[in-house]
Design an enzyme around this catalytic site. Structure first.
Site: not given
Ligand code: PEP
Length: 246
Positions: A8, A10, A92, A94, A162, A168, A207
């Site tokens: 992703n 973003k 997601h 976000e 997630e 992040g 992460s």
């Molecule tokens: C995400 O935004 O779906 C995500 C898992 O981000 P990150 O791998 O940067 O933690």
């Protein structure tokens, strides 16, 4: 079941970033897992052109529940398909946080995605406060029930677990915590769609990086990853693809 390494991007990337995709495909022309990258909508067509004939699928990061209409600034699943996408990320955290997306809206978007013939990658996950309060399974169980599109099958649905606090941040749940959630999700999904649940890819996201990918992929019912930051660089995403292909 073929495992899935999904990225992703973003709100990152302009046309120059497609060089990362070229590097990824040069290094992993025939990965042992499915590869998916979801760039910003502006790059879907360009990435699809780069990925044409390769093992890489391209997806969107959101879509509107309607196919067309007076919805300024929005984009539909049909439009993403027209641009070359085969998948759409929905719900997601976000978007749930920034745009107040509810489970019902995520479900409507996922149903629009299936109606367009695309695969819905539905994201769910608890906040840190919810985990600390011992509510993790109740929260993600409710999100799964509420966000699941009608007509979901192993072929058109992917679930991404997630934890919001792991996105992040460089922090991840323990392997035992990931195992508990993924086993719970598989079971809950069986109650919702029956035996088809056994073929639905359950991704872990939050992460994931080259240094922790292999141990996470060894957890039962982890069928791949949804990767944010580490999907932006071909070397990092390629190392995660390699770990999943091993
Ligand atoms: C995400 O935004 O779906 C995500 C898992 O981000 P990150 O791998 O940067 O933690």
């Amino acid at each position: 079941m073929r495992k899935l390494a999904a990225g992703n991007w973003k709100m990152n990337g302009t046309a120059a970033a497609l060089d990362e995709v070229r590097s990824l495909l040069a290094a992993h022309p025939a990965a042992g897992c499915e590869m998916l990258l979801c760039p910003p909508a502006t790059l879907v067509a360009g990435m699809a052109a780069v990925a044409k004939g390769s093992a890489l699928a391209v997806g969107g990061q959101d879509c509107h529940p309607k196919a067309s209409g007076a919805h300024t600034g929005d984009i539909s699943a049909l439009m993403l398909k027209d641009a070359g996408a085969s998948h759409v990320i929905l719900g997601h955290s976000e978007r749930r946080a920034d745009h107040g997306e509810t489970d019902a809206l995520v479900r409507a978007k996922a149903e629009a995605t299936l109606a367009a013939g695309l695969v819905a990658v539905v994201c769910i996950g608890e906040t840190e406060a919810e985990r600390d309060a011992g509510q993790t399974l109740a929260v993600i169980g409710g999100q799964l029930d509420g966000s699941l599109p009608a007509g979901a099958t192993a072929a058109n649905l992917v679930i991404a677990y997630e934890p919001v606090w792991a996105i992040g941040t460089g922090r991840t749940p323990t392997l035992a915590e990931i195992a508990e959630v993924h086993a719970f999700l598989r079971n809950r999904l069986r109650g919702l769609i029956g035996d088809a649940a056994d073929g639905v890819r359950l991704l872990y996201g939050g992460s994931v990086k080259p240094s922790n990918a292999a141990e996470i992929f060894a957890v039962p019912h982890v069928d791949g990853a949804l990767v944010g930051g580490a999907s932006l660089k071909a070397a990092d995403f390629g190392a995660i693809v390699a770990a999943l292909s091993a």
